[in-house]
Write an enzyme that holds these catalytic residues in place. Sequence first.
Site, PDB file in Angstrom:
ATOM      1  N   HIS A 121       3.029  -7.362   0.887  1.00  0.00           N
ATOM      2  CA  HIS A 121       4.164  -6.634   1.474  1.00  0.00           C
ATOM      3  C   HIS A 121       5.451  -7.464   1.389  1.00  0.00           C
ATOM      4  CE1 HIS A 121       6.122  -3.875   4.462  1.00  0.00           C
ATOM      5  NE2 HIS A 121       6.790  -4.972   4.762  1.00  0.00           N
ATOM      6  N   GLU A 122       5.360  -8.730   1.833  1.00  0.00           N
ATOM      7  CA  GLU A 122       6.579  -9.552   1.866  1.00  0.00           C
ATOM      8  C   GLU A 122       7.113  -9.825   0.471  1.00  0.00           C
ATOM      9  OE1 GLU A 122       6.279  -9.021   5.729  1.00  0.00           O
ATOM     10  OE2 GLU A 122       8.018  -9.607   4.544  1.00  0.00           O
ATOM     11  N   HIS A 125       9.391  -7.222  -0.803  1.00  0.00           N
ATOM     12  CA  HIS A 125      10.791  -7.410  -0.398  1.00  0.00           C
ATOM     13  C   HIS A 125      11.461  -8.505  -1.227  1.00  0.00           C
ATOM     14  CE1 HIS A 125      10.457  -4.741   2.980  1.00  0.00           C
ATOM     15  NE2 HIS A 125       9.734  -5.547   3.747  1.00  0.00           N
ATOM     16  N   HIS A 131      11.156  -0.455   2.470  1.00  0.00           N
ATOM     17  CA  HIS A 131       9.980   0.166   3.054  1.00  0.00           C
ATOM     18  C   HIS A 131       9.763   1.581   2.525  1.00  0.00           C
ATOM     19  CE1 HIS A 131      10.205  -2.821   6.617  1.00  0.00           C
ATOM     20  NE2 HIS A 131       9.329  -3.220   5.707  1.00  0.00           N
TER      21      HIS A 131
HETATM   22  C1  LIG Z   1       3.793  -4.404   7.488  1.00  0.00           C
HETATM   23  C2  LIG Z   1       3.662  -5.850   8.028  1.00  0.00           C
HETATM   24  C3  LIG Z   1       2.834  -6.677   7.078  1.00  0.00           C
HETATM   25  C4  LIG Z   1       5.062  -6.478   8.198  1.00  0.00           C
HETATM   26  C5  LIG Z   1       5.939  -5.745   9.192  1.00  0.00           C
HETATM   27  C6  LIG Z   1       7.326  -6.400   9.291  1.00  0.00           C
HETATM   28  C7  LIG Z   1       8.033  -6.264   7.976  1.00  0.00           C
HETATM   29  O1  LIG Z   1       8.388  -5.186   7.558  1.00  0.00           O
HETATM   30  N1  LIG Z   1       8.192  -7.371   7.248  1.00  0.00           N
HETATM   31  O2  LIG Z   1       8.716  -7.288   5.996  1.00  0.00           O
HETATM   32  C8  LIG Z   1       5.335  -5.793  10.593  1.00  0.00           C
HETATM   33  O3  LIG Z   1       5.042  -6.863  11.097  1.00  0.00           O
HETATM   34  N2  LIG Z   1       5.218  -4.593  11.225  1.00  0.00           N
HETATM   35  C9  LIG Z   1       4.776  -4.495  12.600  1.00  0.00           C
HETATM   36  C10 LIG Z   1       5.424  -3.302  13.276  1.00  0.00           C
HETATM   37  C11 LIG Z   1       5.051  -3.243  14.709  1.00  0.00           C
HETATM   38  C12 LIG Z   1       3.963  -2.569  15.230  1.00  0.00           C
HETATM   39  N3  LIG Z   1       3.932  -2.768  16.576  1.00  0.00           N
HETATM   40  C13 LIG Z   1       4.978  -3.576  16.961  1.00  0.00           C
HETATM   41  C14 LIG Z   1       5.360  -4.108  18.219  1.00  0.00           C
HETATM   42  C15 LIG Z   1       6.487  -4.911  18.287  1.00  0.00           C
HETATM   43  C16 LIG Z   1       7.211  -5.243  17.128  1.00  0.00           C
HETATM   44  C17 LIG Z   1       6.836  -4.736  15.862  1.00  0.00           C
HETATM   45  C18 LIG Z   1       5.697  -3.903  15.809  1.00  0.00           C
HETATM   46  C19 LIG Z   1       2.906  -2.208  17.423  1.00  0.00           C
HETATM   47  C20 LIG Z   1       1.776  -3.225  17.755  1.00  0.00           C
HETATM   48  C21 LIG Z   1       1.038  -3.774  16.538  1.00  0.00           C
HETATM   49  C22 LIG Z   1       1.521  -5.164  16.189  1.00  0.00           C
HETATM   50  C23 LIG Z   1       0.836  -5.816  15.001  1.00  0.00           C
HETATM   51  C24 LIG Z   1       1.191  -5.207  13.665  1.00  0.00           C
HETATM   52  N4  LIG Z   1       2.613  -5.248  13.444  1.00  0.00           N
HETATM   53  C25 LIG Z   1       3.269  -4.370  12.657  1.00  0.00           C
HETATM   54  O4  LIG Z   1       2.692  -3.480  12.038  1.00  0.00           O
HETATM   55 ZN   LIG Z   2       8.702  -5.172   5.467  1.00  0.00          ZN
END
Ligand SMILES: CC(C)C[C@H](CC(=O)NO)C(=O)N[C@H]1Cc2cn(c3ccccc23)CCCCCCNC1=O
Ligand SMILES: [Zn+2]
Length: 170
Positions: A121-122, A125, A131
């Site tokens: 994913h990263e 970017h 996204h």
């Molecule tokens: C796609 C990933 C590899 C990168 C993305 C960030 C991103 O786009 N980086 O390029 C990411 O971390 N998304 C969060 C989005 C998110 C989900 N929640 C959150 C609660 C607080 C803050 C963010 C989130 C709800 C709770 C679940 C938390 C654990 C999973 N986290 C996520 O899915």
């Molecule tokens: Zn992302």
Amino acid sequence: KKRYALGSRWSKTELTYRIINRTPDLPANEVDRIITESIEKWADASGLTFTLVKSGNADILISFAPGSHGDDNPFDGPGGVLAHAYYPSSNAIGGDAHFDEDERYTDASFSGTNLEWVAVHEFGHSLGLGHSQIEGAVMYPYYTGYVPNFQLNSDDIAGIQAHYGENVGE
Ligand SMILES: CC(C)C[C@H](CC(=O)NO)C(=O)N[C@H]1Cc2cn(c3ccccc23)CCCCCCNC1=O
Ligand SMILES: [Zn+2]
Ligand SMILES: [Ca+2]
């Protein structure tokens, strides 16, 4: 649903990457293998080539750190945001990928945070993809858990090829 999104792109197809430090959650050689396999998924779908460099500068600098880590986007502890990366640009941080060290990175496991998925994913970017709203796409903004033998979604492939064309092979 809206498909892939595009940010800036590199003006070259031969890119370098450097692993600055590694999460202690996995053996170092595993971290290296996962990172290389993740970046190569994008190479397979496009004409891009990647060279690992062990020192000095590189287009894509890869690091793991918790909380505040030297940019304007501090991480948030366990859970929440897992990682972030910067679109291609001429400034130093362009293309760089930062992983939140407060996550527990795992490989081939349904527990913890799958490093490969986050890395693919990263690096999307880092190459200029935004996204996607396609749930199965790796560029979907929500981590949905470990997927055994996961491959890029057709939407991810369409996105990278919109930027860099197809892998014309040798
Ligand atoms: C796609 C990933 C590899 C990168 C993305 C960030 C991103 O786009 N980086 O390029 C990411 O971390 N998304 C969060 C989005 C998110 C989900 N929640 C959150 C609660 C607080 C803050 C963010 C989130 C709800 C709770 C679940 C938390 C654990 C999973 N986290 C996520 O899915
Ligand atoms: Zn992302
Ligand atoms: Ca976090």
